[in-house]
Design an enzyme around this catalytic site. Structure first.
Site, short mmCIF file in Angstrom:
data_model
loop_
_atom_site.label_atom_id
_atom_site.label_comp_id
_atom_site.label_asym_id
_atom_site.label_seq_id
_atom_site.Cartn_x
_atom_site.Cartn_y
_atom_site.Cartn_z
N LEU A 124 36.21 39.92 38.11
CA LEU A 124 37.01 40.51 36.87
C LEU A 124 37.86 39.27 35.41
O LEU A 124 39.01 39.56 34.31
CB LEU A 124 38.19 41.68 37.04
N GLY A 125 38.68 38.42 36.56
CA GLY A 125 39.85 37.48 35.58
C GLY A 125 40.71 36.83 36.91
O GLY A 125 40.77 37.16 38.24
N GLY A 126 41.47 35.60 36.73
CA GLY A 126 42.55 35.45 37.73
C GLY A 126 43.51 34.21 36.55
O GLY A 126 42.83 34.17 35.63
N GLY A 127 44.57 34.17 37.41
CA GLY A 127 45.57 33.44 36.55
C GLY A 127 46.41 32.98 38.12
O GLY A 127 45.72 32.47 39.12
N SER A 128 46.96 32.36 37.28
CA SER A 128 48.46 31.42 39.15
C SER A 128 48.65 32.10 39.43
O SER A 128 48.98 31.51 40.93
CB SER A 128 49.19 31.10 37.65
N PHE A 129 49.02 32.92 39.90
CA PHE A 129 48.72 34.46 40.71
C PHE A 129 47.69 34.68 41.83
O PHE A 129 48.09 35.04 42.83
CB PHE A 129 49.92 34.71 40.28
N GLY A 130 47.05 34.40 41.04
CA GLY A 130 45.90 35.19 41.45
C GLY A 130 44.58 35.16 40.83
O GLY A 130 44.44 34.87 39.70
N VAL A 132 41.23 38.54 41.09
CA VAL A 132 40.44 39.84 40.73
C VAL A 132 39.73 40.01 40.45
O VAL A 132 38.36 39.54 39.30
CB VAL A 132 41.21 41.02 39.72
N ASP A 252 56.64 41.22 32.48
CA ASP A 252 55.36 40.83 31.59
C ASP A 252 54.51 41.28 30.80
O ASP A 252 53.48 41.81 30.93
CB ASP A 252 55.04 40.00 32.99
#
EC number: 2.7.11.24
Length: 474
Positions: A124-130, A132, A252
């Site tokens: 599904l996606g990701g970022g600086s914190f995790g 998914v 956020d």
């Protein structure tokens, strides 16, 4: 119950339903839920290329499952050539069995009972914190549901990051509201003396509002009607009423942290930056939100003591974007962001400048005064091309106020005439107690790690939590 707008009709309830996998969540469009089809205005060759790329990714994922499972578990014994269910020995705080799957070069530990077939897992996606992924699982109530599994990125890298993980795991257990995501499972495959990975499982709530708005821009056709917009705003406010009543600030709010189903049911996601306002705390950080949705007091003044009214400003930015289809304040850096804000909302008046000086310093006041002075524009003129209602403009004007003390509160917003057709006070719950996160004291990253371990140990599963095979309900 208030009526709910959908893509083709107005269903009768705005209470979120837990749906079977046969009817997965999706944005309010007429595209099939089960097949990938190109939108009406989509370029055919581009779409076909994307489908081929997706099939190739699935093929690579299937080839990696067996290899990565063997590497992660050390188990080289195969039952047969077709065997792919390579489970670890019981491990972690609850002695569960896991299959280790490689997705986008990231190893995910997926508990026994979850679907691990290559075609069933979606990144599904990701970022600086995790990062998914989406899969499905049979839950304790007998239903098979789509779930989102978030693997935290380096959760105990430093004390600040570790505290963020603690807050998120804590809050996702405390939240119990139709429009707010909650934890269905929290786990780790690690043992206590080698505890490194944290996974949080939630219901898959549909595509994000960011994706839907981007779809509108990319395809040049409107997906969200005026009724959709009104209902989305109502549900955000309904959720914020609950969050703020618990003395929590989300910090956020943005389209990427809001998800919609096909029936326009909304869920607020990602509480990693949320925190308690129960106690006086001077450690509130400035750079917490995506800049485009930050309030002016977060950017410049009162940066150590802003309140949950910062969430109301973010709501105003989201509401305007729902109307126009474009971000309201797309600033590249804080100064540019502030200039965009004042060009629409006007520069601080003398009363606000005095508050800024008292709460901060004369130097901050001088910096603010050095910028070009702007008068507040007429919102009806600014947004006239989009034909908003008078009530919409009135609510937007009350949300986008520079002085947070004069900004509309969530209790006032939910009673605004713009939302009258959805308002149902008896079905707009407040939290039944103040959430004490026990996170105000300074701790080392190892102490925060111990606190997160305890949260995993003490997690109480819900009726909608994935079933653990062969284990009695706890």
């Amino acid at each position: 119950m208030a009526s709910v707008p959908s893509s083709s009709s107005l269903p009768v309830s705005h209470v979120r339903r837990h749906e079977d996998v046969s009817t997965p969540s999706a944005p309010p469009t007429k595209r099939s839920n089960n097949q990938s089809q190109p939108p009406e205005s989509y370029e055919p060759n581009t779409w076909l290329q994307q489908q081929r790329e997706q099939e190739q990714q699935k093929k690579l994922a299937a080839e990696n499952i067996k290899k990565q499972s063997i590497e992660a578990t050390g188990n080289n014994e195969m039952v047969g050539e077709e065997e792919e269910d390579i489970l670890s020995k019981p491990c972690g705080p609850h002695k569960r069995r896991f299959q280790f799957v490689m997705i986008r070069n990231i190893t995910f530990a997926i508990p026994e009972g979850y679907d691990v077939e290559p075609n069933s897992i979606e990144y599904l996606g990701g970022g600086s914190f995790g990062n998914v992924i989406k899969t499905s699982a049979v839950c304790r109530d007998g239903l098979r549901r789509y779930v989102a599994i978030k693997k935290m990125r380096e959760p105990f890298f430093d004390p600040h990051h570790a505290r963020r993980i603690f807050r998120e795991t804590k809050l996702l257990q405390l939240m119990r509201h139709d429009n707010i995501i909650c934890a269905l499972d929290i786990y780790t495959p690690d043992e206590e003396n080698d505890f490194r990975d944290v996974y949080v499982v939630t219901e898959f709530a549909g595509r994000s509002l960011y994706q839907i708005l981007k779809q509108q821009r990319d395809y040049g056709r409107r997906v969200l009607t005026d009724e959709h917009i009104k209902f989305i705003i109502y549900q955000i406010i309904r959720a914020l009423k609950y969050i703020h009543s618990a003395n929590i600030i989300h910090r956020d709010l943005k389209p990427g942290n809001l998800a919609l189903t096909d029936d326009s049911d909304l869920m607020i996601l990602d509480f990693g930056l949320a925190r308690s306002l129960e106690k006086k705390d001077t450690s509130l950080t400035q750079y917490v939100q995506t800049r485009w949705y930050r309030s002016p007091e977060v950017i410049y003044w009162k940066i150590d003591s802003y309140t949950n009214l910062a969430d109301m400003w973010s709501l105003g930015c989201i509401a305007a974007e729902l109307l126009t289809g474009e971000p309201l304040f797309p600033g590249d850096e804080p100064n540019a962001q502030y200039q965009r804000i004042t060009q629409l909302c006007g520069s601080p008046d003398e009363e606000l400048l005095t508050k800024i000086e008292n709460d901060n310093s004369s130097a901050i006041k001088a910096v603010i005064q050095s910028y070009t002075t702007h008068k507040r524009r007429n919102f009806r003129d600014v947004f006239s091309a989009h034909n908003p209602s008078e009530d919409f403009i009135d609510l937007l004007e009350k949300l986008l106020v520079l002085d947070p003390e004069k900004r509309i509160t969530v209790e006032e917003a939910i009673q605004h005439p713009y939302l009258a057709e959805f308002s149902l006070p008896e079905d707009e719950p407040r939290a039944d107690h103040i959430f004490d996160l026990d996170d105000s004291q300074a701790r080392t990253r190892f102490e925060w790690r111990d606190a997160v371990w305890k949260e995993i140990m003490n997690y109480k599963r819900l009726s909608s939590s994935p079933l653990i095979p062969g284990e009695a309900d706890r």
